[in-house]
Design an enzyme around this catalytic site. Sequence first.
Site, short mmCIF file in Angstrom:
data_model
loop_
_atom_site.label_atom_id
_atom_site.label_comp_id
_atom_site.label_asym_id
_atom_site.label_seq_id
_atom_site.Cartn_x
_atom_site.Cartn_y
_atom_site.Cartn_z
N SER A 204 51.93 39.30 -92.40
CA SER A 204 52.66 38.04 -92.55
C SER A 204 52.31 37.30 -93.83
O SER A 204 51.16 36.91 -94.04
CB SER A 204 52.30 37.09 -91.40
OG SER A 204 52.98 37.44 -90.24
N HIS B 127 58.64 38.64 -93.33
CA HIS B 127 58.48 40.09 -93.22
C HIS B 127 59.71 40.75 -93.83
O HIS B 127 60.71 40.97 -93.16
CB HIS B 127 58.35 40.51 -91.76
CG HIS B 127 57.07 40.07 -91.13
ND1 HIS B 127 55.98 40.89 -91.01
CD2 HIS B 127 56.70 38.89 -90.61
CE1 HIS B 127 55.00 40.23 -90.43
NE2 HIS B 127 55.41 39.01 -90.18
N HIS C 128 56.53 43.82 -84.71
CA HIS C 128 55.51 43.49 -83.72
C HIS C 128 56.01 43.81 -82.32
O HIS C 128 57.22 43.79 -82.07
CB HIS C 128 55.19 41.99 -83.80
CG HIS C 128 54.72 41.53 -85.14
ND1 HIS C 128 55.59 41.27 -86.16
CD2 HIS C 128 53.48 41.32 -85.62
CE1 HIS C 128 54.89 40.91 -87.23
NE2 HIS C 128 53.61 40.93 -86.93
N TYR D 18 55.87 41.91 -79.85
CA TYR D 18 56.53 40.75 -79.24
C TYR D 18 58.01 40.65 -79.58
O TYR D 18 58.75 39.90 -78.96
CB TYR D 18 55.81 39.43 -79.59
CG TYR D 18 55.76 39.08 -81.06
CD1 TYR D 18 56.90 38.66 -81.74
CD2 TYR D 18 54.58 39.16 -81.76
CE1 TYR D 18 56.85 38.34 -83.09
CE2 TYR D 18 54.51 38.84 -83.10
CZ TYR D 18 55.65 38.43 -83.76
OH TYR D 18 55.60 38.12 -85.08
N GLU D 19 58.46 41.44 -80.58
CA GLU D 19 59.89 41.45 -80.89
C GLU D 19 60.67 42.31 -79.90
O GLU D 19 61.90 42.38 -79.98
CB GLU D 19 60.11 41.96 -82.32
CG GLU D 19 59.53 41.01 -83.37
CD GLU D 19 59.59 41.60 -84.78
OE1 GLU D 19 60.70 41.72 -85.31
OE2 GLU D 19 58.53 41.93 -85.32
N ALA E 279 47.64 38.48 -90.86
CA ALA E 279 47.26 37.07 -90.76
C ALA E 279 46.64 36.89 -89.38
O ALA E 279 47.10 37.49 -88.42
CB ALA E 279 48.49 36.18 -90.90
N MET F 70 48.42 39.28 -83.70
CA MET F 70 49.42 39.91 -82.81
C MET F 70 49.87 41.26 -83.34
O MET F 70 50.97 41.71 -83.02
CB MET F 70 50.63 38.98 -82.67
CG MET F 70 50.30 37.58 -82.19
SD MET F 70 51.75 36.51 -82.25
CE MET F 70 51.01 34.90 -81.96
N SER F 71 49.04 41.91 -84.16
CA SER F 71 49.51 43.15 -84.80
C SER F 71 48.36 44.13 -84.98
O SER F 71 47.32 44.04 -84.31
CB SER F 71 50.11 42.82 -86.17
OG SER F 71 49.10 42.37 -87.06
N ASN G 260 44.44 30.19 -90.08
CA ASN G 260 44.33 28.94 -89.30
C ASN G 260 43.12 29.05 -88.38
O ASN G 260 42.63 30.15 -88.12
CB ASN G 260 45.59 28.75 -88.44
CG ASN G 260 45.84 29.95 -87.53
OD1 ASN G 260 46.32 30.99 -87.98
ND2 ASN G 260 45.49 29.82 -86.27
N HIS H 244 53.69 28.61 -87.33
CA HIS H 244 53.95 29.72 -88.25
C HIS H 244 53.97 29.21 -89.69
O HIS H 244 53.62 29.93 -90.61
CB HIS H 244 55.27 30.40 -87.89
CG HIS H 244 55.55 31.63 -88.70
ND1 HIS H 244 54.75 32.75 -88.66
CD2 HIS H 244 56.52 31.91 -89.61
CE1 HIS H 244 55.22 33.68 -89.50
NE2 HIS H 244 56.29 33.18 -90.08
#
Length: 276
Positions: free
Chosen positions: A31, A62, A84, A86-87, A114, A212-213, A236, A248
């Site tokens: 990201s 992306h 990802h 989650y997609e 990230a 998340m990746s 973050n 995001h």
Amino acid sequence: MSLYDQMQETLGVVRARAPGFSPQVGIILGSGLGDFADTLEGRTVIPYAELPHFPHSSVPGHAGRLVLGTLGGASIVAMQGRVHAYEGYSNVQVAFPARVLCGLGIKTLVVTNAAGGIHPDCGPGDLMAITDHINLSGWNALTGPNDDRLGPRFPDMSHAYHPALTQLLGRVAQEQGVPLRRGVYVMSSGPSYETPAEIRMLRTLGADAVGMSTVPEVVAAAHMGVRVVGISCITNLAAGIGHHPLSHEEVAETAGRVRDVFIRLLAAFLPATTKA
Ligand code: HPA
């Protein structure tokens, strides 16, 4: 069609677009970290949409392009953006592009992402060498029948993040004057960020950063016997550690802020891996 046959089809298209190019290093740019690919020389650029079986992303930041080129004498294939789980993709599909990179004959795969900082020393803008991971995605990239042509049914993960190359990354970072921490990455499924209670749990479990990746691609590379180095950009403070809501926008803003340092580190490190 089997995973193996899908890979052969995709590899055929990549080889036809970049004839005679055999990359030594692959890199997956996470990201907001995709700009490194634009620094490669003699680039061949292939949008994921033009690659059969390649999943493509819907997330802003992306871009979704495969970039082949050279830098510092090394031949490199870069993924500018990734998909990802989650997609809506399975971890098997998420790992497919990493398998294609491995199928191109790379010796080293560098994975970047990230991530939210869980360890008190991991603050926004820090870079962290991933020494190990915890898979809390709820799934595995090797789920389903195993194809022995790709790798073993039960691959060892004891040294999934290549210890000597990760040490080399540390030395290169020092030479470049880039501060680099080391730590454990945990993959959560997303796409909601974690709750403060989940972050306290993840800290107890030994995680230093959360994202998340990455885990599906690393598992696939380990399956195929390719050396992996991982770098998290801490964008973050994880939920409950900082005092404002996660967004995001903050992730993208911090990734943009480290852009130049990140590119400098990769430009020195990727060629160095070809001699190690
Ligand atoms: N949690 C999960 N994924 C992330 C985060 C986070 O705090 N920051 C960037 N990706």
